[in-house]
Motif scaffolding. Structure first.
Motif, PDB file in Angstrom:
ATOM      1  N   THR A  71       0.877  -1.169   0.000  1.00  0.00           N
ATOM      2  CA  THR A  71       0.000   0.000   0.000  1.00  0.00           C
ATOM      3  C   THR A  71       0.913   1.216   0.000  1.00  0.00           C
ATOM      4  O   THR A  71       2.089   1.119   0.372  1.00  0.00           O
ATOM      5  CB  THR A  71      -0.906   0.050   1.244  1.00  0.00           C
ATOM      6  N   LEU A  72       0.371   2.363  -0.381  1.00  0.00           N
ATOM      7  CA  LEU A  72       1.196   3.576  -0.363  1.00  0.00           C
ATOM      8  C   LEU A  72       1.644   3.898   1.057  1.00  0.00           C
ATOM      9  O   LEU A  72       2.770   4.344   1.267  1.00  0.00           O
ATOM     10  CB  LEU A  72       0.456   4.756  -0.983  1.00  0.00           C
ATOM     11  N   SER A  73       0.792   3.646   2.040  1.00  0.00           N
ATOM     12  CA  SER A  73       1.170   3.891   3.438  1.00  0.00           C
ATOM     13  C   SER A  73       2.339   3.003   3.858  1.00  0.00           C
ATOM     14  O   SER A  73       3.267   3.457   4.539  1.00  0.00           O
ATOM     15  CB  SER A  73      -0.013   3.654   4.375  1.00  0.00           C
ATOM     16  N   GLN A  74       2.310   1.736   3.450  1.00  0.00           N
ATOM     17  CA  GLN A  74       3.410   0.824   3.785  1.00  0.00           C
ATOM     18  C   GLN A  74       4.702   1.243   3.090  1.00  0.00           C
ATOM     19  O   GLN A  74       5.783   1.192   3.682  1.00  0.00           O
ATOM     20  CB  GLN A  74       3.053  -0.607   3.377  1.00  0.00           C
ATOM     21  N   ILE A  75       4.578   1.640   1.838  1.00  0.00           N
ATOM     22  CA  ILE A  75       5.767   2.096   1.101  1.00  0.00           C
ATOM     23  C   ILE A  75       6.342   3.337   1.771  1.00  0.00           C
ATOM     24  O   ILE A  75       7.556   3.455   1.960  1.00  0.00           O
ATOM     25  CB  ILE A  75       5.432   2.357  -0.388  1.00  0.00           C
ATOM     26  N   ALA A  76       5.472   4.283   2.158  1.00  0.00           N
ATOM     27  CA  ALA A  76       5.932   5.497   2.843  1.00  0.00           C
ATOM     28  C   ALA A  76       6.618   5.146   4.158  1.00  0.00           C
ATOM     29  O   ALA A  76       7.666   5.709   4.491  1.00  0.00           O
ATOM     30  CB  ALA A  76       4.758   6.446   3.087  1.00  0.00           C
TER      31      ALA A  76
END
Length: 162
Positions: free
Chosen positions: A118-123
């Motif tokens: 997810t974008l949150s995990q990548i961030a």
């Protein structure tokens, strides 16, 4: 019609920094191209010399000061041969302004989305927090919803530590 402006860098939606590098082939009246960068609220301009008798390769740059008052991270870079005629040929290239997306922007690195990302995990992995907004904004040309990414997509991760 003879092509007089062939801009090879930047490409549409490239992620650029405070110095925008420009390259291509051009011919212009008296050998001069006007360079303008704007997003509708603020504008910077410069010029560069190019071929005047035939299409020639050129390189140029324009520096955007830290004191800019841009409101948006999407800029329009305009190159125009308007020194002899205000209706001369021009090229407009939309670019994304990294310093407006991530404070201290210094560049970007590629990241290939893995299954389950997810974008949150990548961030979290890239920045140490779950603020995915810089990643989403840097990839608006391929992402329309921050909740929809696909394995194999190549994302640009803006960095301020490069």
């Amino acid at each position: 019609m003879t092509v007089t402006l062939d801009i090879q860098q930047p490409q549409p939606f490239d992620l650029v920094g405070s110095t925008i590098m420009i390259a291509g082939n051009a011919a212009a009246f008296e050998g001069t191209l006007t360079i303008r960068v704007s997003e509708g609220h603020d504008e910077y301009s410069s010029f560069t010399n190019v071929g005047s008798l035939g299409l020639r390769q050129f390189q140029a740059s324009i520096d955007i000061p830290d004191t800019n008052t841009f409101q948006l991270n999407r800029l329009f870079l305009t190159l125009a041969d308007d020194t002899g005629n205000e209706n001369g040929p021009s090229v407009v290239i939309p670019v994304l302004f990294g310093p407006k997306i991530l404070p201290g922007y210094g560049g970007w690195q590629p990241y290939t989305v893995q299954s389950g990302d997810t974008l949150s995990q990548i961030a979290q992995q890239q920045y140490g927090n779950s603020n995915f907004q810089p990643i989403f904004e840097a990839n608006r040309h391929i992402l329309s919803d921050p909740n929809v990414i696909f394995p194999g997509q190549l994302l640009r991760i803006p960095r301020n530590d490069i």
